[in-house]
Design an enzyme around this catalytic site. Structure first.
Site, PDB file in Angstrom:
ATOM      1  N   LYS A   1      31.805  56.944  33.371  1.00 26.00           N
ATOM      2  CA  LYS A   1      30.156  57.296  33.329  1.00 26.00           C
ATOM      3  C   LYS A   1      29.974  58.754  33.787  1.00 26.00           C
ATOM      4  O   LYS A   1      30.795  59.417  34.165  1.00 26.00           O
ATOM      5  CB  LYS A   1      29.575  56.427  34.357  1.00 26.00           C
ATOM      6  CG  LYS A   1      28.286  56.765  34.568  1.00 26.00           C
ATOM      7  CD  LYS A   1      27.489  55.864  35.627  1.00 26.00           C
ATOM      8  CE  LYS A   1      25.958  56.303  35.900  1.00 26.00           C
ATOM      9  NZ  LYS A   1      25.389  55.294  36.957  1.00 26.00           N
TER      10      LYS A   1
ATOM     11  N   HIS B   1      23.171  60.979  35.592  1.00 31.30           N
ATOM     12  CA  HIS B   1      23.238  60.304  37.054  1.00 31.30           C
ATOM     13  C   HIS B   1      21.550  60.615  37.344  1.00 31.30           C
ATOM     14  O   HIS B   1      21.506  60.651  38.636  1.00 31.30           O
ATOM     15  CB  HIS B   1      24.332  60.934  37.905  1.00 31.30           C
ATOM     16  CG  HIS B   1      25.518  60.878  37.526  1.00 31.30           C
ATOM     17  ND1 HIS B   1      26.066  59.590  37.517  1.00 31.30           N
ATOM     18  CD2 HIS B   1      26.313  61.808  37.085  1.00 31.30           C
ATOM     19  CE1 HIS B   1      27.609  59.786  37.054  1.00 31.30           C
ATOM     20  NE2 HIS B   1      27.644  61.147  36.866  1.00 31.30           N
TER      21      HIS B   1
ATOM     22  N   ARG C   1      19.730  64.007  38.860  1.00 33.80           N
ATOM     23  CA  ARG C   1      19.957  64.348  40.334  1.00 33.80           C
ATOM     24  C   ARG C   1      20.848  65.483  40.742  1.00 33.80           C
ATOM     25  O   ARG C   1      20.359  66.326  41.572  1.00 33.80           O
ATOM     26  CB  ARG C   1      20.109  63.328  41.211  1.00 33.80           C
ATOM     27  CG  ARG C   1      19.111  62.029  41.146  1.00 33.80           C
ATOM     28  CD  ARG C   1      19.260  61.151  42.326  1.00 33.80           C
ATOM     29  NE  ARG C   1      20.597  60.285  42.284  1.00 33.80           N
ATOM     30  CZ  ARG C   1      20.890  59.293  41.340  1.00 33.80           C
ATOM     31  NH1 ARG C   1      19.926  58.819  40.599  1.00 33.80           N
ATOM     32  NH2 ARG C   1      21.993  59.000  41.323  1.00 33.80           N
TER      33      ARG C   1
ATOM     34  N   ASP D   1      22.292  55.377  30.256  1.00 42.96           N
ATOM     35  CA  ASP D   1      21.537  54.969  31.224  1.00 42.96           C
ATOM     36  C   ASP D   1      20.558  56.332  31.693  1.00 42.96           C
ATOM     37  O   ASP D   1      20.937  57.541  30.936  1.00 42.96           O
ATOM     38  CB  ASP D   1      22.145  54.524  32.445  1.00 42.96           C
ATOM     39  CG  ASP D   1      23.086  55.534  33.227  1.00 42.96           C
ATOM     40  OD1 ASP D   1      23.070  56.794  32.932  1.00 42.96           O
ATOM     41  OD2 ASP D   1      23.657  55.280  34.294  1.00 42.96           O
TER      42      ASP D   1
ATOM     43  N   GLY E   1      16.915  57.264  33.312  1.00 37.76           N
ATOM     44  CA  GLY E   1      15.358  57.559  32.950  1.00 37.76           C
ATOM     45  C   GLY E   1      15.151  56.607  32.043  1.00 37.76           C
ATOM     46  O   GLY E   1      13.975  56.532  31.489  1.00 37.76           O
TER      47      GLY E   1
ATOM     48  N   GLY F   1      19.055  50.478  36.462  1.00 40.74           N
ATOM     49  CA  GLY F   1      19.449  50.262  38.014  1.00 40.74           C
ATOM     50  C   GLY F   1      17.890  50.171  38.893  1.00 40.74           C
ATOM     51  O   GLY F   1      17.714  49.243  39.708  1.00 40.74           O
ATOM     52  N   ARG F   2      17.175  51.154  38.709  1.00 32.76           N
ATOM     53  CA  ARG F   2      16.250  51.486  39.577  1.00 32.76           C
ATOM     54  C   ARG F   2      14.961  50.576  39.449  1.00 32.76           C
ATOM     55  O   ARG F   2      14.432  50.131  40.370  1.00 32.76           O
ATOM     56  CB  ARG F   2      15.620  52.869  39.392  1.00 32.76           C
ATOM     57  CG  ARG F   2      14.561  53.470  40.040  1.00 32.76           C
ATOM     58  CD  ARG F   2      14.373  55.092  40.228  1.00 32.76           C
ATOM     59  NE  ARG F   2      15.635  55.812  40.146  1.00 32.76           N
ATOM     60  CZ  ARG F   2      15.761  57.025  40.024  1.00 32.76           C
ATOM     61  NH1 ARG F   2      14.548  57.721  39.811  1.00 32.76           N
ATOM     62  NH2 ARG F   2      16.935  57.677  40.064  1.00 32.76           N
TER      63      ARG F   2
END
Length: 216
Positions: free
Chosen positions: A81, A105, A108, A136, A138, A159-160
Site C-alpha cells: 500500500k 493515505h 494526510r 483507495d 478519497g 474505510g472512513r
C-alpha cells in the site's frame, strides 16, 4: 517527546480551551488525568499500548530489500500500500508482490501528492497484467467506485465511510453505509448502461479539462 527520523512529536499543551472541554466531559477528563499512559487497544500487547510505541511504528530505514526478505519468509499473498507511481508499482511486481494498492493515505502525509484517481490508469497499464491493482483514498460515493473500476482497478478500498457508520450507529450503521454505497454503485452502472462490473471500461470516464479528478 522522543526525536525520531529527524522529527520531534509535539508535547500536548493544556490551554483554557482544554480545561473548558474537560469541564464539559468530566468522566473523560478524570480518566485522562488518572491514567499513567494513553492507551491504544489495537497497538501491541496490553502493557505497551501507549504513545511510547508510536515512534517505533515509523521506521524510516525500511527499504525494498525488506520486501524481498518478507517475500522469502512468507509464501502467502502480499499487497503493498502507498503506491503512487509506475516505478513503485513495477518494483513491487519485481519483488514478487501479489497486489499493489494505489494510495496516498488520504493525502494526510503530504498534501502535494497526486490524487490516486489521477495515477490509477497509468499504473494499471504498466502492471495490471502482472499483478492486481487496488485503490483507495478519497472514495466516498458509489459513483467514485464506478469510476475506479472503469479505469481498471480490481477493487476499491473504503474505510472512513464504515467508521462514520460505526460511530453513529454501531454495526447497523456500518451495514447502512454499505447499503448506500451498493445502491449508488448499481444506480451509476444503470445510468451507464452497464449490466455487470466487467462492462465498465474507460470509455465511460470523461475528464473535464483542468478538473482534478475523473467523473463517471
Amino acid at each position: 517527546m522522543e526525536k525520531h527520523a529527524g522529527l520531534i512529536l509535539p508535547e500536548p499543551q493544556i490551554s483554557l480551551k482544554t480545561l473548558f472541554e474537560g469541564a464539559l466531559h468530566p468522566a473523560w477528563a478524570w480518566h485522562f488525568l488518572t491514567s499513567s499512559t494513553i492507551s491504544f487497544p489495537d497497538i501491541g500487547p496490553a502493557d505497551q499500548r501507549s504513545l511510547d510505541v508510536l515512534p517505533e511504528m515509523f521506521d524510516g530505514t525500511i527499504s525494498w530489500e525488506d520486501l524481498a526478505w518478507i517475500r522469502r519468509i512468507w509464501d502467502g499473498p502480499i499487497a503493498l500500500k502507498g503506491v503512487t507511481t509506475v516505478g513503485q508499482a513495477s518494483q513491487a511486481v519485481d519483488h514478487g508482490l501479489d497486489a499493489v494498492i494505489v494510495s496516498n493515505h488520504g493525502g494526510r502525509q503530504l498534501d502535494r501528492l497526486p490524487a490516486t484517481i489521477d495515477v490509477l490508469a497509468e499504473i494499471v497499464d504498466a502492471v495490471g497484467d502482472r499483478t492486481e491493482v487496488l485503490v483507495d483514498s478519497g472514495f466516498r460515493r458509489g459513483s467514485d467506485i464506478t469510476t475506479a473500476l472503469a479505469l481498471g482497478a480490481k477493487a476499491v478500498l473504503l474505510g472512513r465511510a464504515h467508521l462514520y457508520g460505526l460511530a453513529a450507529a454501531g454495526e447497523a450503521g456500518v451495514r447502512h453505509c454499505v447499503d448506500i454505497l451498493s445502491r449508488e454503485l448499481r444506480m451509476t452502472m444503470q445510468l451507464c448502461a452497464a449490466t455487470s462490473i466487467a462492462e465498465l471500461d474507460r470509455s465511460l470516464v470523461q475528464r473535464d479539462s483542468g478538473a482534478p479528478a475523473a467523473h463517471t
